[in-house]
Design a protein around this motif. Structure first.
Motif, PDB file in Angstrom:
ATOM      1  N   LYS A 213      35.205  36.162 114.470  1.00 54.71           N
ATOM      2  CA  LYS A 213      34.837  35.602 113.338  1.00 54.71           C
ATOM      3  C   LYS A 213      34.071  36.647 112.568  1.00 54.71           C
ATOM      4  O   LYS A 213      34.395  36.628 111.113  1.00 54.71           O
ATOM      5  CB  LYS A 213      33.655  34.265 113.642  1.00 54.71           C
ATOM      6  CG  LYS A 213      34.160  33.305 114.413  1.00 54.71           C
ATOM      7  CD  LYS A 213      33.086  32.349 114.848  1.00 54.71           C
ATOM      8  CE  LYS A 213      31.994  32.829 115.339  1.00 54.71           C
ATOM      9  NZ  LYS A 213      31.931  33.592 116.735  1.00 54.71           N
TER      10      LYS A 213
ATOM     11  N   ARG B  56      23.694  40.496 116.590  1.00 55.14           N
ATOM     12  CA  ARG B  56      23.352  41.148 117.923  1.00 55.14           C
ATOM     13  C   ARG B  56      22.928  42.597 117.398  1.00 55.14           C
ATOM     14  O   ARG B  56      22.143  43.087 118.074  1.00 55.14           O
ATOM     15  CB  ARG B  56      24.682  41.335 118.742  1.00 55.14           C
ATOM     16  CG  ARG B  56      24.705  40.117 119.479  1.00 55.14           C
ATOM     17  CD  ARG B  56      25.971  40.363 120.606  1.00 55.14           C
ATOM     18  NE  ARG B  56      27.121  40.813 119.675  1.00 55.14           N
ATOM     19  CZ  ARG B  56      27.948  40.089 118.967  1.00 55.14           C
ATOM     20  NH1 ARG B  56      28.005  38.573 118.873  1.00 55.14           N
ATOM     21  NH2 ARG B  56      29.082  40.606 118.429  1.00 55.14           N
TER      22      ARG B  56
ATOM     23  N   ARG C   9      32.890  43.252 116.987  1.00 52.02           N
ATOM     24  CA  ARG C   9      33.057  44.054 118.134  1.00 52.02           C
ATOM     25  C   ARG C   9      34.251  44.946 118.176  1.00 52.02           C
ATOM     26  O   ARG C   9      34.428  45.724 118.762  1.00 52.02           O
ATOM     27  CB  ARG C   9      33.448  42.980 119.284  1.00 52.02           C
ATOM     28  CG  ARG C   9      32.273  42.037 119.815  1.00 52.02           C
ATOM     29  CD  ARG C   9      32.655  41.223 120.974  1.00 52.02           C
ATOM     30  NE  ARG C   9      31.401  40.478 121.374  1.00 52.02           N
ATOM     31  CZ  ARG C   9      31.150  39.100 120.589  1.00 52.02           C
ATOM     32  NH1 ARG C   9      31.915  39.091 119.926  1.00 52.02           N
ATOM     33  NH2 ARG C   9      30.150  38.711 120.984  1.00 52.02           N
TER      34      ARG C   9
ATOM     35  N   GLU D 224      26.990  33.979 111.116  1.00 53.01           N
ATOM     36  CA  GLU D 224      26.245  33.235 111.921  1.00 53.01           C
ATOM     37  C   GLU D 224      25.623  32.113 111.405  1.00 53.01           C
ATOM     38  O   GLU D 224      24.456  31.716 111.614  1.00 53.01           O
ATOM     39  CB  GLU D 224      25.057  34.205 112.598  1.00 53.01           C
ATOM     40  CG  GLU D 224      25.491  35.637 113.091  1.00 53.01           C
ATOM     41  CD  GLU D 224      26.299  35.408 114.629  1.00 53.01           C
ATOM     42  OE1 GLU D 224      26.167  34.542 115.171  1.00 53.01           O
ATOM     43  OE2 GLU D 224      26.648  36.399 115.117  1.00 53.01           O
TER      44      GLU D 224
ATOM     45  N   PHE E 160      23.241  29.236 112.635  1.00 52.85           N
ATOM     46  CA  PHE E 160      21.806  29.633 112.812  1.00 52.85           C
ATOM     47  C   PHE E 160      21.196  28.983 111.504  1.00 52.85           C
ATOM     48  O   PHE E 160      19.796  29.054 111.534  1.00 52.85           O
ATOM     49  CB  PHE E 160      21.394  30.875 113.012  1.00 52.85           C
ATOM     50  CG  PHE E 160      21.747  31.255 114.350  1.00 52.85           C
ATOM     51  CD1 PHE E 160      21.813  30.356 115.526  1.00 52.85           C
ATOM     52  CD2 PHE E 160      22.178  32.750 114.677  1.00 52.85           C
ATOM     53  CE1 PHE E 160      22.216  30.892 116.580  1.00 52.85           C
ATOM     54  CE2 PHE E 160      22.553  33.173 115.887  1.00 52.85           C
ATOM     55  CZ  PHE E 160      22.495  32.220 116.977  1.00 52.85           C
TER      56      PHE E 160
ATOM     57  N   ASP F  63      26.606  25.001 121.301  1.00 54.14           N
ATOM     58  CA  ASP F  63      25.481  25.988 121.947  1.00 54.14           C
ATOM     59  C   ASP F  63      25.857  25.748 123.590  1.00 54.14           C
ATOM     60  O   ASP F  63      27.117  25.194 123.783  1.00 54.14           O
ATOM     61  CB  ASP F  63      24.239  25.483 121.598  1.00 54.14           C
ATOM     62  CG  ASP F  63      23.864  24.166 122.342  1.00 54.14           C
ATOM     63  OD1 ASP F  63      24.633  23.450 123.132  1.00 54.14           O
ATOM     64  OD2 ASP F  63      22.643  23.552 122.082  1.00 54.14           O
ATOM     65  N   PHE F  64      25.230  26.362 124.158  1.00 59.73           N
ATOM     66  CA  PHE F  64      25.451  26.408 125.616  1.00 59.73           C
ATOM     67  C   PHE F  64      25.438  25.376 126.332  1.00 59.73           C
ATOM     68  O   PHE F  64      26.195  25.125 127.526  1.00 59.73           O
ATOM     69  CB  PHE F  64      24.656  27.671 126.236  1.00 59.73           C
ATOM     70  CG  PHE F  64      23.134  27.056 126.379  1.00 59.73           C
ATOM     71  CD1 PHE F  64      22.442  26.944 125.249  1.00 59.73           C
ATOM     72  CD2 PHE F  64      22.637  26.651 127.677  1.00 59.73           C
ATOM     73  CE1 PHE F  64      20.890  26.491 125.307  1.00 59.73           C
ATOM     74  CE2 PHE F  64      21.327  26.268 127.719  1.00 59.73           C
ATOM     75  CZ  PHE F  64      20.578  26.103 126.640  1.00 59.73           C
TER      76      PHE F  64
ATOM     77  N   GLN G 220      17.853  26.690 122.185  1.00 62.57           N
ATOM     78  CA  GLN G 220      19.048  26.744 121.709  1.00 62.57           C
ATOM     79  C   GLN G 220      19.493  28.238 121.234  1.00 62.57           C
ATOM     80  O   GLN G 220      20.585  28.505 121.492  1.00 62.57           O
ATOM     81  CB  GLN G 220      19.070  25.663 120.473  1.00 62.57           C
ATOM     82  CG  GLN G 220      20.534  25.623 119.989  1.00 62.57           C
ATOM     83  CD  GLN G 220      20.588  24.664 119.016  1.00 62.57           C
ATOM     84  OE1 GLN G 220      20.107  24.318 117.948  1.00 62.57           O
ATOM     85  NE2 GLN G 220      21.786  23.716 119.066  1.00 62.57           N
ATOM     86  N   VAL G 221      18.554  28.833 120.760  1.00 63.66           N
ATOM     87  CA  VAL G 221      19.030  30.170 120.309  1.00 63.66           C
ATOM     88  C   VAL G 221      18.337  31.217 121.135  1.00 63.66           C
ATOM     89  O   VAL G 221      17.280  31.312 121.194  1.00 63.66           O
ATOM     90  CB  VAL G 221      18.309  30.287 118.598  1.00 63.66           C
ATOM     91  CG1 VAL G 221      18.440  31.916 118.257  1.00 63.66           C
ATOM     92  CG2 VAL G 221      18.903  29.230 117.654  1.00 63.66           C
ATOM     93  N   VAL G 222      19.365  31.951 121.556  1.00 66.58           N
ATOM     94  CA  VAL G 222      19.020  33.122 122.292  1.00 66.58           C
ATOM     95  C   VAL G 222      20.084  34.181 122.034  1.00 66.58           C
ATOM     96  O   VAL G 222      21.290  34.223 122.734  1.00 66.58           O
ATOM     97  CB  VAL G 222      18.717  33.143 123.770  1.00 66.58           C
ATOM     98  CG1 VAL G 222      18.548  34.378 124.388  1.00 66.58           C
ATOM     99  CG2 VAL G 222      17.741  32.093 124.232  1.00 66.58           C
TER     100      VAL G 222
ATOM    101  N   GLY H  61      22.421  37.130 122.194  1.00 69.07           N
ATOM    102  CA  GLY H  61      23.166  37.883 123.382  1.00 69.07           C
ATOM    103  C   GLY H  61      24.786  37.894 123.077  1.00 69.07           C
ATOM    104  O   GLY H  61      25.199  37.647 122.177  1.00 69.07           O
TER     105      GLY H  61
HETATM  106  C1  LIG Z   1      26.332  29.596 122.810  1.00 64.86           C
HETATM  107  C2  LIG Z   1      25.262  30.110 122.145  1.00 64.86           C
HETATM  108  C3  LIG Z   1      25.163  31.370 121.431  1.00 64.86           C
HETATM  109  N1  LIG Z   1      24.029  32.109 121.064  1.00 64.86           N
HETATM  110  C4  LIG Z   1      23.996  33.316 120.130  1.00 64.86           C
HETATM  111  C5  LIG Z   1      24.540  34.458 120.882  1.00 64.86           C
HETATM  112  C6  LIG Z   1      24.947  35.304 120.043  1.00 64.86           C
HETATM  113  O1  LIG Z   1      24.065  36.160 119.550  1.00 64.86           O
HETATM  114  C7  LIG Z   1      25.366  34.218 118.802  1.00 64.86           C
HETATM  115  C8  LIG Z   1      27.064  34.193 118.701  1.00 64.86           C
HETATM  116  O2  LIG Z   1      27.447  35.248 117.981  1.00 64.86           O
HETATM  117  P1  LIG Z   1      28.986  35.568 118.095  1.00 64.86           P
HETATM  118  O3  LIG Z   1      29.204  36.782 117.097  1.00 64.86           O
HETATM  119  O4  LIG Z   1      29.716  34.297 117.639  1.00 64.86           O
HETATM  120  O5  LIG Z   1      29.445  36.185 119.412  1.00 64.86           O
HETATM  121  O6  LIG Z   1      24.785  33.174 119.026  1.00 64.86           O
HETATM  122  C9  LIG Z   1      22.768  31.139 121.058  1.00 64.86           C
HETATM  123  O7  LIG Z   1      21.804  31.630 120.408  1.00 64.86           O
HETATM  124  N2  LIG Z   1      22.718  30.039 121.720  1.00 64.86           N
HETATM  125  C10 LIG Z   1      23.684  29.663 122.135  1.00 64.86           C
HETATM  126  O8  LIG Z   1      23.880  28.455 122.789  1.00 64.86           O
END
Ligand SMILES: Cc1cn([C@H]2C[C@H](O)[C@@H](COP(=O)(O)O)O2)c(=O)[nH]c1=O
Ligand SMILES: Nc1ncnc2c1ncn2[C@@H]1O[C@H](COP(=O)(O)OP(=O)(O)O)[C@@H](O)[C@H]1O
Length: 215
Positions: free
Chosen positions: A15, A41, A50, A87, A90, A118-119, A169-171, A173
């Motif tokens: 992206k 990041r 990347r 991003e 966010f 999200d995760f 939700q936001v970390v 990484g």
């Molecule tokens: C799933 C998920 C991701 N994030 C964060 C981790 C990265 O800093 C960004 C995504 O960046 P990318 O350029 O698409 O790799 O989102 C998060 O904060 N929370 C989540 O659940």
């Protein structure tokens, strides 16, 4: 006619690279754009891919008002033809509405890039509003892959190497982090996300459904 386009995909699907290419191609034709990001990041006010490219960007904050910001640019005599918004998951729903208004009322193209879920596999509020308002949704064409070889569709978070479903939700990484990193991410297919089966778990279990050589 101007458009609000949401380029969406998992983490590591290209992206930010596409965001940089989009800006490059429009700028090469003499158009003037503004680049925004939030919590990249690489640090504040940077848009990084990347593949190694990185540029200055405007950092979006909770109180950023896109409508006011573009109005100020125009009042200062600076053209704004398009916005590149990385991003975008966010951004707040209100900020997404401001972007849509800029498209409709000022004829500014908005190219937004972001992950959808999200995760925990829940939509980010900014991504949800983009799905609701965008003229077009574009899925990234070169998907990240799950360790099994299937298309990666979901983002997993690991804490100390263990996949988690609880937490903020936001970390910020990365997917490239060592498995034991405090917080890292891995793109999985839905089946393996549901089973909490990361590369590390599959390797330890010597999984029978592994299609890729896990090394
Ligand atoms: C799933 C998920 C991701 N994030 C964060 C981790 C990265 O800093 C960004 C995504 O960046 P990318 O350029 O698409 O790799 O989102 C998060 O904060 N929370 C989540 O659940
Ligand atoms: N060394 C490399 N050689 C070729 N392509 C790479 C390399 N490293 C990363 N990539 C590509 O870059 C993509 C990630 O790009 P990036 O724009 O940072 O993703 P996103 O913003 O979606 O997280 C990977 O899916 C891969 O296709």
């Amino acid at each position: 006619m101007a458009e609000l386009v949401f380029f969406s995909g998992t983490m590591d699907s290209g992206k930010s690279t596409l965001a940089l290419q989009t800006d490059h191609n429009h700028a090469a034709r003499g158009r003037t754009g503004l680049i925004f990001t939030r919590d990249d990041r690489a640090g504040a006010a940077r848009l990084s891919s990347r593949l190694g490219l990185e540029v200055d960007a405007r950092e979006v904050a909770d109180d950023t008002d896109f409508w006011e910001l573009v109005a100020a640019e125009r009042q200062a005599g600076r053209l704004v033809d398009y916005l590149v918004c990385d991003e975008a998951q966010f951004y707040s729903p209100l900020q997404i509405e401001q972007l849509a208004r800029l498209v409709d009322e000022v004829e500014i193209d908005v190219f937004a890039f972001g992950i959808t879920t999200d995760f925990r596999t829940r939509l980010f509020p900014g991504a949800a509003r983009l799905f609701e308002l965008a003229d077009r949704i574009e899925e990234l064409q070169v998907p990240a892959l799950c360790w099994c070889g299937a298309r990666g569709t979901h983002n997993a978070r690991t804490v100390g190497g263990v996949m988690v479903l609880e937490g903020d939700q936001v970390v910020v990484g990365d997917v490239a982090g060592a498995p034991e990193a405090q917080v890292a991410y891995e793109v999985l297919c839905r089946r393996h996300h549901m089973r909490r089966m990361t590369t590390d778990v599959a390797r330890r279990q010597g999984s029978g459904d592994a299609l890729l050589d896990l090394g």
